[in-house]
Enzyme design. Structure first.
Site, PDB file in Angstrom:
ATOM      1  N   ASP A  64      98.065  14.365  82.405  1.00  0.00           N
ATOM      2  CA  ASP A  64      98.133  13.458  81.104  1.00  0.00           C
ATOM      3  C   ASP A  64      99.070  12.247  81.468  1.00  0.00           C
ATOM      4  OD1 ASP A  64      96.244  14.718  79.559  1.00  0.00           O
ATOM      5  OD2 ASP A  64      97.969  15.903  78.582  1.00  0.00           O
TER       6      ASP A  64
ATOM      7  N   CYS B  72     108.194  23.749  82.196  1.00  0.00           N
ATOM      8  CA  CYS B  72     107.425  23.252  82.994  1.00  0.00           C
ATOM      9  C   CYS B  72     107.777  21.729  83.397  1.00  0.00           C
ATOM     10  CB  CYS B  72     105.971  23.318  83.074  1.00  0.00           C
ATOM     11  SG  CYS B  72     105.546  24.951  82.691  1.00  0.00           S
TER      12      CYS B  72
ATOM     13  N   ARG C 267     103.897  18.065  76.495  1.00  0.00           N
ATOM     14  CA  ARG C 267     104.332  18.143  75.271  1.00  0.00           C
ATOM     15  C   ARG C 267     105.994  18.077  75.341  1.00  0.00           C
ATOM     16  NH1 ARG C 267     101.260  22.521  72.418  1.00  0.00           N
ATOM     17  NH2 ARG C 267      99.386  21.118  72.853  1.00  0.00           N
TER      18      ARG C 267
ATOM     19  N   LYS D 160      87.954  15.550  75.655  1.00  0.00           N
ATOM     20  CA  LYS D 160      87.994  15.861  77.073  1.00  0.00           C
ATOM     21  C   LYS D 160      86.728  15.235  77.511  1.00  0.00           C
ATOM     22  CE  LYS D 160      90.572  20.072  76.473  1.00  0.00           C
ATOM     23  NZ  LYS D 160      90.602  20.012  74.986  1.00  0.00           N
TER      24      LYS D 160
ATOM     25  N   CYS E 260     105.129  19.236  81.731  1.00  0.00           N
ATOM     26  CA  CYS E 260     104.611  19.687  80.678  1.00  0.00           C
ATOM     27  C   CYS E 260     104.293  18.386  79.638  1.00  0.00           C
ATOM     28  CB  CYS E 260     105.864  20.330  79.473  1.00  0.00           C
ATOM     29  SG  CYS E 260     105.230  20.674  78.110  1.00  0.00           S
TER      30      CYS E 260
ATOM     31  N   CYS F 243     109.745  28.097  75.436  1.00  0.00           N
ATOM     32  CA  CYS F 243     108.933  28.578  76.630  1.00  0.00           C
ATOM     33  C   CYS F 243     109.940  29.313  77.646  1.00  0.00           C
ATOM     34  CB  CYS F 243     108.292  27.534  77.331  1.00  0.00           C
ATOM     35  SG  CYS F 243     107.262  26.742  76.306  1.00  0.00           S
TER      36      CYS F 243
ATOM     37  N   ARG G 235      91.814  17.668  65.043  1.00  0.00           N
ATOM     38  CA  ARG G 235      90.967  16.535  65.937  1.00  0.00           C
ATOM     39  C   ARG G 235      89.348  16.573  65.708  1.00  0.00           C
ATOM     40  NH1 ARG G 235      94.049  15.367  70.848  1.00  0.00           N
ATOM     41  NH2 ARG G 235      92.934  17.016  71.587  1.00  0.00           N
ATOM     42  N   TYR G 236      89.083  17.778  66.046  1.00  0.00           N
ATOM     43  CA  TYR G 236      87.692  18.191  66.102  1.00  0.00           C
ATOM     44  C   TYR G 236      87.341  18.931  64.710  1.00  0.00           C
ATOM     45  CZ  TYR G 236      88.458  17.577  70.972  1.00  0.00           C
ATOM     46  OH  TYR G 236      88.911  17.135  72.074  1.00  0.00           O
TER      47      TYR G 236
ATOM     48  N   ASP H  77      91.683  14.701  79.627  1.00  0.00           N
ATOM     49  CA  ASP H  77      91.913  15.009  77.933  1.00  0.00           C
ATOM     50  C   ASP H  77      92.390  13.164  77.673  1.00  0.00           C
ATOM     51  OD1 ASP H  77      91.985  16.007  75.690  1.00  0.00           O
ATOM     52  OD2 ASP H  77      93.290  17.510  76.077  1.00  0.00           O
TER      53      ASP H  77
ATOM     54  N   ARG I  92      87.925  23.143  65.041  1.00  0.00           N
ATOM     55  CA  ARG I  92      89.102  23.588  65.727  1.00  0.00           C
ATOM     56  C   ARG I  92      90.413  22.916  65.137  1.00  0.00           C
ATOM     57  NH1 ARG I  92      86.428  21.432  70.939  1.00  0.00           N
ATOM     58  NH2 ARG I  92      84.888  20.886  69.274  1.00  0.00           N
TER      59      ARG I  92
HETATM   60  S1  SF4 Z   1     103.349  23.481  80.083  1.00  0.00           S
HETATM   61 FE1  SF4 Z   1     104.871  23.040  78.378  1.00  0.00          FE
HETATM   62  S2  SF4 Z   1     104.261  24.294  76.911  1.00  0.00           S
HETATM   63 FE2  SF4 Z   1     103.270  25.164  78.497  1.00  0.00          FE
HETATM   64  S3  SF4 Z   1     104.420  26.750  79.374  1.00  0.00           S
HETATM   65 FE3  SF4 Z   1     105.156  24.732  80.310  1.00  0.00          FE
HETATM   66  S4  SF4 Z   1     106.747  23.986  79.335  1.00  0.00           S
HETATM   67 FE4  SF4 Z   1     105.679  25.374  77.953  1.00  0.00          FE
END
Ligand code: SF4
Length: 363
Positions: free
Chosen positions: A286, A122, A127, A330, A125, A118, A105-106, A323, A109
């Site tokens: 987000d 989480c 994503r 950002k 998350c 993972c 995107r940049y 973001d 980077r």
């Molecule tokens: S935020 Fe998403 S990518 Fe990061 S550790 Fe937690 S589950 Fe995994």
């Protein structure tokens, strides 16, 4: 549940991975689930997996559903609510993919998606659309194509390994990827975004530290969110990373009911600094699907920065950033310190609310 597990096994990251909590009956044996949590667990199956390492689960309060660890790891009813402003891919990462798994995107980077796993998934998350989903696994061919894209794109100076959690790769695989990236003439540094020091600190073994030591300059972005995560095991993981020459920075996500409290953030940041990890960002949560219940008003993040500034070393004061959706990048939000301007005289308020005048110079 794990009272009889020998210490050597408990400290073994592969044992921790193999014994993760993934089923409702396991979770029910461990904590007093509320009806909302039970329902959310059942309903979220097939959308975003549940997985909690024994180490991280042992930090949960079995009785209190407001426990900050529990809220991050156990599905909550809010996860199932859908709002029309939510986005499946809030940062438009998939729209900026010149090669599979590479978000460019940049100019200088790229984000390199190397794994979908993972240790703990989480609940906040950003994503969720792909993390934990085996169909998004980064195959060897895909990683080769990503390495190839980076090698033939001279504007790329900085590569961020992401996923999933790159430390879920084996030492050998990481060694290979890092070595090949840093062998590219135009790649000046590599970064790793990881939550392993928080959810599976046993992963940072002396052997992994030796692998990382070989590849420089290496920046490691951790993701600590609350002082409850600041354990002796996490401290040892940070110590091994720092001793291996990694530059450590923490990216906290501001989460309602978890860490939207300046005192908790201050305590966390002081602990991080003591362990050579610089608080780097506080991210506004987000606009991703299923995480709106975690979001705080923007003003809350600004208030937290206002509370930190002046009351703690500047090194303990991260940038509070959003973001921007759609790949806007950002932007950081700051408290308003400039309160009036009268000709060349500018009035500022300081951290105590006292006013001071500063004489500016002409442009
Ligand atoms: S935020 Fe998403 S990518 Fe990061 S550790 Fe937690 S589950 Fe995994």
């Amino acid at each position: 549940m794990w009272r009889d597990v020998p210490e050597a096994l408990w400290d073994d990251w592969t044992w921790q991975q193999q014994n993760r909590i993934t089923r409702l009956d396991q979770l029910e044996a461990l904590i007093d689930l509320t009806e909302g949590e039970r329902e959310a667990f059942i309903q979220s199956q097939g959308q975003f997996r549940v997985s909690i390492t024994p180490y991280y689960a042992a930090l949960m309060d079995p009785q209190d559903p407001r426990c900050p660890i529990r809220q991050q790891a156990v599905p909550q009813a809010g996860e199932l609510e859908v709002f029309d402003f939510e986005l499946r891919d809030p940062l438009a990462e998939e729209d900026h993919m010149p090669a599979p798994g590479i978000t460019h995107r940049y100019p200088d980077r790229v984000l390199f998606y190397v794994i979908h796993h993972c240790p703990v998934y989480c609940r906040h998350c950003t994503r969720k659309r792909k993390v934990s989903d085996p169909t998004t696994a980064a195959s060897r061919l895909q990683i080769e194509a990503g390495l190839d894209y980076i090698a033939r794109t001279p504007t790329i100076k900085d590569v961020l390994l992401s996923g999933g959690d790159p430390l879920s790769l084996s030492d050998e695989r990481l060694d290979d990827i890092l070595g090949r990236l840093l062998a590219v003439d135009h790649v000046e540094l590599v970064r790793i975004g990881t939550r392993n020091p928080v959810t599976l600190p046993q992963r940072v073994t002396p052997a992994l530290a030796e692998v990382l030591r070989r590849h420089r300059p290496l920046y490691v972005h951790t993701h600590f969110n609350h002082p409850t995560e600041c354990t002796p095991e996490a401290a040892l993981a940070l110590e091994r990373l720092a001793d291996a020459g990694c530059v450590l920075g923490n990216q906290m996500v501001l989460l309602k009911g978890v860490n939207d409290d300046a005192e908790a953030v201050l305590e966390l940041n002081r602990w991080l600094l003591r362990h050579r990890c610089r608080p780097y960002y506080i991210f506004q949560c987000d606009m991703a699907e299923g995480i709106t219940h975690f979001r705080t008003p923007l003003a809350r993040g600004v208030e937290i920065i206002d509370r930190l500034r002046g009351w703690a070393s500047g090194m303990a004061v991260p940038h509070f950033v959003i973001d921007l959706p759609g790949g806007g990048g950002k932007v950081s939000l700051l408290p308003q310190y400039r309160v009036a301007t009268d000709g060349p005289w500018v009035t500022f308020r300081n951290f105590e609310g006292r006013l001071f005048q500063f004489h500016d110079v002409a442009p």
